[in-house]
Motif scaffolding. Structure first.
Motif, mmCIF file in Angstrom:
data_model
loop_
_atom_site.group_PDB
_atom_site.id
_atom_site.type_symbol
_atom_site.label_atom_id
_atom_site.label_comp_id
_atom_site.label_asym_id
_atom_site.label_seq_id
_atom_site.Cartn_x
_atom_site.Cartn_y
_atom_site.Cartn_z
ATOM 1 N N LYS A 404 -2.634 -5.080 1.879
ATOM 2 C CA LYS A 404 -1.271 -5.313 1.650
ATOM 3 C C LYS A 404 -0.501 -4.345 1.348
ATOM 4 N N SER A 405 -1.174 -3.000 0.820
ATOM 5 C CA SER A 405 -0.426 -1.891 0.319
ATOM 6 C C SER A 405 0.658 -1.192 1.398
ATOM 7 N N THR A 406 1.536 -0.822 0.858
ATOM 8 C CA THR A 406 2.744 -0.333 1.630
ATOM 9 C C THR A 406 3.374 1.209 1.044
ATOM 10 N N SER A 409 5.676 -0.365 -1.547
ATOM 11 C CA SER A 409 4.838 -1.074 -2.793
ATOM 12 C C SER A 409 4.126 -0.150 -3.868
#
Length: 579
Positions: A404-406, A409
């Motif tokens: 879920k890393s962006t 983030s």
């Protein structure tokens, strides 16, 4: 009334009393002039008594004998304690009629009225009597095996006749009566007639149950019980054997394991502080290894397994324990972004794009457009000439990358950590103490120390050089820092030979410390904790120059002439090393 509490006759109390000898109750009479104790004299010389009426006699404290007609006064015989009536010699130190604890009264007691036979008298004058005449005679009625206490003649029981059967039955061993084994509850009420009479067997359950004169044969449960017990025992032995095998496998057997390097892809996150057992359990739940024991066994055999770091690892499914360990001990396989101390933002943006498999420039574009939403302190970005508001706020550390890393983030996590570190260092108050214009200036000094101070043990002196050059009365550099690192920052380079000083001063840029006086508008790198601490606590000294000759040797100078000598030594070192 004669001694021993007898009545008119001479019949003894018990036919087997050994005190009577051969002249007991076997049909012989006592010899005239002798007592019933085997020839002992019946009368002894008695000292004069006080004149007092004769008291009634009590047989054992239970029954009073009728008073006999007055006989000529005979010398009173002393009584044996516990065995009334037996004569004993007088004790020379105790005389009849004298006071004695527990002995006979000397006449102070009163005459008692006779009590009807069979009634209990008010008190037994002999019940608490202690031996009054010295010797202690045996009490044949106190021991468990003693003779029964004497009874009046009219209450004696005749001895059983020889041909008469005993009144008790011999005891026999009781048979098992539990219904589980005897089948006593396994009957059918319909098999009996309506006769309610029931004849019981003998003791121990003999004779069976009979109703109406008919005896029903009970159904035995012995076979069923044995079968049940056998099944239970076999099942218990089987269970014990199974669990024993499992325990042996867990303790001594090889753990279950896959073979090969695995297939597919799965992401595994190892939390901070996790031990080998916890890591193995996580891998087993994700399907990476077949059992936690397989991983633990392989990790124990590999000393490098102690270097497994927390973070996110791209793993494969159905890997052997050894393959999983080999992958995790290699830091390059850790799915994380590691920011080095002194690293610039431009390089960090590129690495984030690579880790997240994004197009080049994606993260830099997010940083430029959304920096206000990433959690910068209020005192940050206080100069319009700052090239990158996030420079100095992407705190050096390791950042795990998950599914879920962006870019946003990850940048926010870095800024949040930097803000927390700076707040803990109290940069606002320290900047004021050091004479700086803002906390942002303190972060800028730390970024310069991080890049210019090649080695951490030189950070404190390098920090002092920065503050000395910022002084208005600085005649050596006239208020200019003249750091090559700022030129490299402008050009996004990392070169040692940046050109001639005169040429560098022609470069118009707010970050060009060869041209401007004082600090650049913002940080030129992301400083670590050591550089920040040195910026807050510079080492006192007069130095304005420094040059690192070797890794263990940095030369500091106060004047430019001294500095030129140090530079020559540095060049000689480079020439000798072949660089």
């Amino acid at each position: 009334m004669t001694e021993y509490g007898r009545g008119a006759g001479r019949e003894p109390w018990h036919p087997e009393d050994p005190l009577y000898g051969d002249q007991g109750w076997a049909g012989q009479q006592a010899v005239q002039g002798q007592g019933p104790y085997g020839g002992q004299p019946q009368h002894y010389q008695q000292e004069p008594q006080h004149s007092q009426p004769q008291q009634p006699y009590y047989d054992g404290g239970q029954h009073q004998q009728p008073q006999q007609p007055q006989q000529p006064q005979q010398p009173q015989q002393p009584q044996q304690p516990g065995h009334p009536g037996r004569p004993q010699p007088y004790n020379d130190q105790q005389q009849y009629g004298q006071g004695h604890n527990g002995g006979w009264d000397t006449g102070a007691h009163q005459q008692q009225e006779p009590v009807p036979y069979g009634m209990s008298p008010g008190a037994d004058p002999y019940a608490a009597q202690q031996p009054a005449y010295g010797g202690e005679g045996p009490d044949y009625y106190a021991a468990p095996e003693a003779y029964p206490p004497p009874q009046p003649p009219n209450q004696r029981r005749a001895a059983p006749e020889p041909d008469r059967a005993p009144e008790w039955e011999p005891e026999t061993e009781a048979e098992e009566q539990h219904p589980f084994f005897t089948g006593a509850d396994d009957h059918d009420d319909d098999a009996y007639d309506d006769d309610p009479r029931e004849s019981r067997g003998g003791r121990g359950g003999r004779g069976g149950d009979r109703r109406g004169g008919k005896t029903k044969k009970k159904k035995s449960r012995n076979g069923t019980a044995c079968l049940f017990v056998t099944v239970v025992l076999v099942g218990g032995i089987g269970g014990v054997g199974y669990f024993g095998y499992q325990f042996y496998q867990d303790q001594f057997g090889a753990p279950e394991d896959f073979t090969g390097s695995g297939t597919g892809s799965v992401e595994v996150e190892v939390p901070k502080g996790a031990g080998l057992g916890q890591i193995g359990s996580i891998l087993a739940r994700k399907g990476v290894v077949k059992s936690s024991g397989a991983f633990v066994s392989a990790a124990t055999a590999n000393p490098k397994s102690q270097g497994i770091q927390p973070g996110v690892y791209p793993m494969k499914k159905e890997m052997s324990g050894k393959a999983a360990v080999d992958l995790m001990i290699n830091p390059s396989n850790l799915n994380a972004l590691i920011i080095r101390e002194g690293q610039r933002n431009v390089a960090i943006y590129e690495e984030i794009d690579k880790k997240l498999k994004l197009d080049a420039g994606t993260t830099e574009d997010v940083a430029e457009k959304e920096f206000k939403d990433l959690g910068l302190p209020e005192w940050a970005n206080d100069d319009p000439d700052i090239k990158d508001p996030l420079e100095g706020f992407l705190y050096p550390s390791r950042y795990d990358i998950g599914g879920k890393s962006t870019p946003k983030s990850m940048l926010k996590e870095m800024v949040t950590r930097a803000a927390a570190k700076y707040e803990a260092a109290n940069v606002e108050a320290e900047a004021t103490r050091l004479g700086l214009n803002s906390p942002m200036d303190l972060i800028t000094v730390a970024s310069l120390v991080q890049v210019e101070g090649k080695y951490k043990h030189d950070f404190d002196k390098v920090s002092r050089v920065v503050y000395n050059r910022l002084k208005p009365n600085n005649t050596e550099t006239v208020g200019r820092l003249e750091f090559d690192s700022t030129i490299n920052y402008i050009k996004a380079e990392s070169r040692l030979d940046i050109g001639a000083v005169d040429d560098l001063r022609q470069l118009r840029d707010p970050y060009n410390t060869y041209d401007i006086k004082g600090l650049p508008p913002g940080a030129i790198s992301n400083p670590g904790a050591e550089a920040l601490n040195s910026a807050i606590n510079p080492k006192p000294g007069p130095w304005y120059y420094f040059v690192s000759v070797t890794a263990d040797k940095t030369l500091f100078a106060v004047t430019n002439a001294e500095h030129e000598k140090n530079r020559q030594q540095y060049e000689d070192e480079l020439e000798n090393s072949g660089q």
